[in-house]
Motif scaffolding. Sequence first.
Motif, PDB file in Angstrom:
ATOM      1  N   GLN A   1       0.822  -1.208   0.000  1.00 51.10           N
ATOM      2  CA  GLN A   1       0.000   0.000   0.000  1.00 51.10           C
ATOM      3  C   GLN A   1       0.859   1.263   0.000  1.00 51.10           C
ATOM      4  OE1 GLN A   1      -2.478  -0.484   3.454  1.00 51.10           O
ATOM      5  NE2 GLN A   1      -3.728  -2.084   2.524  1.00 51.10           N
ATOM      6  N   MET A   2       1.899   1.271   0.825  1.00 49.78           N
ATOM      7  CA  MET A   2       2.771   2.446   0.885  1.00 49.78           C
ATOM      8  C   MET A   2       3.555   2.613  -0.405  1.00 49.78           C
ATOM      9  SD  MET A   2       4.121   2.591   4.829  1.00 49.78           S
ATOM     10  CE  MET A   2       4.475   0.846   4.992  1.00 49.78           C
ATOM     11  N   ASN A   3       3.946   1.508  -1.022  1.00 45.54           N
ATOM     12  CA  ASN A   3       4.660   1.597  -2.297  1.00 45.54           C
ATOM     13  C   ASN A   3       3.754   2.187  -3.378  1.00 45.54           C
ATOM     14  OD1 ASN A   3       7.113   1.016  -3.837  1.00 45.54           O
ATOM     15  ND2 ASN A   3       5.877  -0.511  -4.914  1.00 45.54           N
ATOM     16  N   THR A   4       2.472   1.824  -3.333  1.00 47.00           N
ATOM     17  CA  THR A   4       1.506   2.400  -4.278  1.00 47.00           C
ATOM     18  C   THR A   4       1.377   3.905  -4.066  1.00 47.00           C
ATOM     19  OG1 THR A   4       0.260   0.320  -4.351  1.00 47.00           O
ATOM     20  CG2 THR A   4      -0.884   2.318  -5.070  1.00 47.00           C
ATOM     21  N   GLN A   5       1.322   4.323  -2.809  1.00 45.06           N
ATOM     22  CA  GLN A   5       1.240   5.759  -2.509  1.00 45.06           C
ATOM     23  C   GLN A   5       2.483   6.489  -3.009  1.00 45.06           C
ATOM     24  OE1 GLN A   5       0.224   6.509   1.627  1.00 45.06           O
ATOM     25  NE2 GLN A   5      -1.091   4.708   1.678  1.00 45.06           N
ATOM     26  N   VAL A   6       3.641   5.868  -2.849  1.00 46.90           N
ATOM     27  CA  VAL A   6       4.877   6.478  -3.338  1.00 46.90           C
ATOM     28  C   VAL A   6       4.825   6.627  -4.854  1.00 46.90           C
ATOM     29  CG1 VAL A   6       7.366   6.122  -3.635  1.00 46.90           C
ATOM     30  CG2 VAL A   6       6.304   5.700  -1.411  1.00 46.90           C
ATOM     31  N   SER A   7       4.324   5.597  -5.544  1.00 44.64           N
ATOM     32  CA  SER A   7       4.246   5.658  -7.015  1.00 44.64           C
ATOM     33  C   SER A   7       3.305   6.767  -7.472  1.00 44.64           C
ATOM     34  CB  SER A   7       3.780   4.311  -7.568  1.00 44.64           C
ATOM     35  OG  SER A   7       2.445   4.033  -7.189  1.00 44.64           O
ATOM     36  N   LEU A   8       2.230   7.024  -6.716  1.00 38.47           N
ATOM     37  CA  LEU A   8       1.305   8.101  -7.076  1.00 38.47           C
ATOM     38  C   LEU A   8       1.938   9.474  -6.888  1.00 38.47           C
ATOM     39  CD1 LEU A   8      -2.003   6.696  -5.483  1.00 38.47           C
ATOM     40  CD2 LEU A   8      -1.344   6.709  -7.904  1.00 38.47           C
ATOM     41  N   LEU A   9       2.837   9.562  -5.913  1.00 39.50           N
ATOM     42  CA  LEU A   9       3.515  10.839  -5.665  1.00 39.50           C
ATOM     43  C   LEU A   9       4.687  11.067  -6.605  1.00 39.50           C
ATOM     44  CD1 LEU A   9       3.616  10.808  -1.745  1.00 39.50           C
ATOM     45  CD2 LEU A   9       2.246  12.331  -3.190  1.00 39.50           C
ATOM     46  N   CYS A  10       5.143  10.018  -7.231  1.00 42.40           N
ATOM     47  CA  CYS A  10       6.362  10.092  -8.053  1.00 42.40           C
ATOM     48  C   CYS A  10       6.297  11.162  -9.147  1.00 42.40           C
ATOM     49  CB  CYS A  10       6.642   8.723  -8.658  1.00 42.40           C
ATOM     50  SG  CYS A  10       8.226   8.629  -9.516  1.00 42.40           S
ATOM     51  N   PRO A  11       5.222  11.226  -9.984  1.00 40.64           N
ATOM     52  CA  PRO A  11       5.179  12.273 -11.024  1.00 40.64           C
ATOM     53  C   PRO A  11       5.224  13.683 -10.446  1.00 40.64           C
ATOM     54  CG  PRO A  11       3.541  10.573 -11.448  1.00 40.64           C
ATOM     55  CD  PRO A  11       4.068  10.325 -10.069  1.00 40.64           C
ATOM     56  N   GLU A  12       4.515  13.870  -9.339  1.00 37.27           N
ATOM     57  CA  GLU A  12       4.498  15.193  -8.706  1.00 37.27           C
ATOM     58  C   GLU A  12       5.893  15.585  -8.229  1.00 37.27           C
ATOM     59  OE1 GLU A  12       2.657  17.275  -4.678  1.00 37.27           O
ATOM     60  OE2 GLU A  12       1.684  15.482  -5.504  1.00 37.27           O
ATOM     61  N   VAL A  13       6.601  14.605  -7.648  1.00 35.47           N
ATOM     62  CA  VAL A  13       7.948  14.879  -7.142  1.00 35.47           C
ATOM     63  C   VAL A  13       8.890  15.232  -8.290  1.00 35.47           C
ATOM     64  CG1 VAL A  13       9.956  13.846  -6.016  1.00 35.47           C
ATOM     65  CG2 VAL A  13       7.669  13.458  -5.088  1.00 35.47           C
ATOM     66  N   VAL A  14       8.781  14.510  -9.398  1.00 35.33           N
ATOM     67  CA  VAL A  14       9.637  14.781 -10.555  1.00 35.33           C
ATOM     68  C   VAL A  14       9.353  16.171 -11.116  1.00 35.33           C
ATOM     69  CG1 VAL A  14      10.173  14.087 -12.920  1.00 35.33           C
ATOM     70  CG2 VAL A  14       9.890  12.351 -11.146  1.00 35.33           C
ATOM     71  N   ASN A  15       8.059  16.545 -11.219  1.00 34.00           N
ATOM     72  CA  ASN A  15       7.696  17.867 -11.731  1.00 34.00           C
ATOM     73  C   ASN A  15       8.227  18.982 -10.831  1.00 34.00           C
ATOM     74  OD1 ASN A  15       6.347  16.912 -13.998  1.00 34.00           O
ATOM     75  ND2 ASN A  15       4.398  16.702 -12.901  1.00 34.00           N
ATOM     76  N   LYS A  16       8.107  18.777  -9.522  1.00 34.56           N
ATOM     77  CA  LYS A  16       8.624  19.781  -8.592  1.00 34.56           C
ATOM     78  C   LYS A  16      10.135  19.923  -8.727  1.00 34.56           C
ATOM     79  CE  LYS A  16       5.104  19.721  -4.964  1.00 34.56           C
ATOM     80  NZ  LYS A  16       4.830  19.468  -3.519  1.00 34.56           N
ATOM     81  N   CYS A  17      10.787  18.808  -8.960  1.00 32.74           N
ATOM     82  CA  CYS A  17      12.244  18.842  -9.145  1.00 32.74           C
ATOM     83  C   CYS A  17      12.596  19.655 -10.396  1.00 32.74           C
ATOM     84  CB  CYS A  17      12.774  17.422  -9.251  1.00 32.74           C
ATOM     85  SG  CYS A  17      14.565  17.314  -9.417  1.00 32.74           S
ATOM     86  N   LYS A  18      11.831  19.431 -11.460  1.00 28.33           N
ATOM     87  CA  LYS A  18      12.067  20.187 -12.688  1.00 28.33           C
ATOM     88  C   LYS A  18      11.811  21.674 -12.466  1.00 28.33           C
ATOM     89  CE  LYS A  18      10.885  16.427 -15.888  1.00 28.33           C
ATOM     90  NZ  LYS A  18       9.925  15.963 -16.928  1.00 28.33           N
ATOM     91  N   GLU A  19      10.734  21.995 -11.749  1.00 30.74           N
ATOM     92  CA  GLU A  19      10.402  23.389 -11.481  1.00 30.74           C
ATOM     93  C   GLU A  19      11.503  24.083 -10.688  1.00 30.74           C
ATOM     94  OE1 GLU A  19       6.652  23.370  -9.515  1.00 30.74           O
ATOM     95  OE2 GLU A  19       5.535  22.675 -11.285  1.00 30.74           O
TER      96      GLU A  19
END
Length: 267
Positions: free
Chosen positions: A143-161
């Motif tokens: 379950q926690m790994n699934t939550q991490v995967s859902l946050l992954c795109p957001e984290v990458v976008n923030k990194c780019k920003e």
Amino acid sequence: FRVEMRSLNHRFLEIAMKISPHLNEHEIPLRHLVKKRFARGKFDVLVSLKEEENPRIKVHRELAREIYNSLLSLKEELSLSGTIGIETIAGFRELIVNEEVPRDTELLYSAFTEAMDRVQDMRNKEGESIAQDMWSRLERVEQMNTQVSLLCPEVVNKCKERFMERLTLLFGDAQYDENRVLQESAIIAEKTDISEEITRINSHVKQMRQILSDGDTIGRKVEFLLQEFNREVNTVASKTDDYRISGMTVEMKAELEKMREQAQNVQ
């Protein structure tokens, strides 16, 4: 016969056996029976006779006659005084021997097998409890790994920003090498991308479920797979500075550690 057997959790198989002196010849075969049945555990085994019978002795009469005749011949040959009585003959320990009492050793092995059966039943019940605990912890990790995967795109976008903001702050309206910037951004994206780790963790979850479902001797397999789990979770934690993902990786490692402790109790 009386057989007492206790099994404690242990990473390896260790057998401590106390056996009646009358049954010493059976110790090695009995140890082999334990090794054949169990792969892990610290076993304390006591094997004895229910009632230690009084020793039965007999006198070696033929030897007594030989000793008496030899002493009598020596007395005459050397002209010795004195008498050769029972006190003299009794001084020879070889004359008194223990008479072996016949025992039905099939009953010994039957009692020993019954003791192992009862221990196996108790271990199976404990194993079912441990398995349920490990299943629930595995689901929590998934379950926690699934939550991490859902946050992954957001984290990458923030990194780019953040990267673009720093780039603008550094150069302002000045010209810069766009190709170089693309190369650097690609390197940063690769360093912060945790999609592969997420995929491998999901793969480990499926593999762990298969191992737990197969049963049999799985303790070492579970321990090894948990090491792989930890490696991936640690990589996720090191690649991202997002506080939400960091918190989840801490919880995942806590669940994995509890599973590792339980795995040491599993055959």
